[in-house]
Design an enzyme around this catalytic site. Structure first.
Site, short mmCIF file in Angstrom:
data_model
loop_
_atom_site.label_atom_id
_atom_site.label_comp_id
_atom_site.label_asym_id
_atom_site.label_seq_id
_atom_site.Cartn_x
_atom_site.Cartn_y
_atom_site.Cartn_z
N GLY A 87 16.38 -26.30 17.60
CA GLY A 87 15.24 -25.70 16.91
C GLY A 87 14.11 -25.53 17.91
O GLY A 87 14.02 -26.28 18.89
N GLN A 121 5.56 -24.33 20.79
CA GLN A 121 6.25 -24.97 21.91
C GLN A 121 6.47 -24.04 23.09
O GLN A 121 6.85 -24.49 24.17
CB GLN A 121 7.61 -25.51 21.46
N CYS A 146 12.55 -34.13 20.85
CA CYS A 146 11.79 -32.87 20.87
C CYS A 146 11.77 -32.33 22.29
O CYS A 146 11.56 -33.10 23.24
CB CYS A 146 10.37 -33.15 20.37
N LEU A 147 11.97 -31.02 22.43
CA LEU A 147 11.95 -30.40 23.76
C LEU A 147 10.59 -30.56 24.44
O LEU A 147 10.53 -30.61 25.67
CB LEU A 147 12.32 -28.92 23.66
N HIS A 203 11.18 -30.68 10.89
CA HIS A 203 10.71 -30.98 12.25
C HIS A 203 10.01 -29.76 12.86
O HIS A 203 8.90 -29.88 13.39
CB HIS A 203 11.90 -31.40 13.12
N GLU A 204 10.64 -28.59 12.75
CA GLU A 204 10.05 -27.38 13.33
C GLU A 204 8.79 -26.95 12.57
O GLU A 204 7.81 -26.50 13.16
CB GLU A 204 11.07 -26.24 13.39
N HIS A 237 5.68 -28.60 13.69
CA HIS A 237 5.05 -28.00 14.88
C HIS A 237 4.03 -26.93 14.48
O HIS A 237 2.99 -26.78 15.12
CB HIS A 237 6.10 -27.37 15.80
#
Length: 190
Positions: free
Chosen positions: A45, A50, A104-105, A146-147, A150
């Site tokens: 995701g 991000q 998380c990236l 989660h996304e 953001h």
């Protein structure tokens, strides 16, 4: 085009993203770039903040989580779960909260068990500006939550206890300073 991932500490990750006007951006092209970036970073995701864009769009592809699994271990919520969510709005979260280790990236090298409701109902537009309202459960619901966080300026680390956050303080500071080893491009604050 592969975009750099914005690292923890960048103020953009803490701002609520703005709705997208259909004339403002080519959501199909941007979505393609987001998927390309996500795959290059081995993610499932990715949200627009991000990659440095404060707009309400995220992409998901949970199908890889089912690859290589035995049939009985596959998560049915991930079957064909590859989508772009434009201007999403979570309208309901329901069910028992369940824990799962998230990462998380934008916060590489840190993982923690996070509890989230098992069901989510979300309204969003696709890249053709068709409106949808859908219900997801299990891992698909978790990825969406989660996304979506953001887009609200929230990170998975916000769910941790103060003690756990304190224990991660140095690692988080190192990420902010660029002292992290990743195999994808990142953009660091300052």
């Amino acid at each position: 085009m592969i975009l750099p991932i914005v690292a923890y500490g960048d103020p953009l990750l803490r701002k609520r993203a703005k709705d997208i006007d259909p004339q403002e951006i080519d959501v199909k092209k941007f979505s393609d770039d987001m998927f390309e970036t996500m795959y290059a970073s081995s993610g499932i995701g990715l949200a627009a903040p991000q990659v440095g864009q404060g707009i309400r769009l995220f992409v998901v592809d949970g199908t890889a989580l089912n690859e290589g699994e035995k049939e009985e271990d596959k998560d049915p919520s991930l079957e064909g779960f590859k989508k772009t969510f434009v201007n999403p709005e979570i309208i309901e979260e329901d069910g028992d909260e369940w824990g799962f280790e998230e990462g998380c990236l934008s916060i590489p090298g840190i993982r923690a068990e996070i509890y989230r409701p098992e069901v989510v109902v979300i309204r969003y537009f696709d890249t053709d500006w068709n409106e949808h309202e859908e219900e997801y459960d299990g891992m698909a619901a978790r990825i969406i939550q989660h996304e979506y966080d953001h887009l609200e300026g929230k990170l998975f680390t916000d769910y941790l206890s103060p003690l756990k956050r304190q224990l991660l303080k140095k690692k988080l500071a190192d990420i902010t300073k660029g002292k992290v080893d990743v195999d994808y491009r990142m953009r660091f604050p300052r």
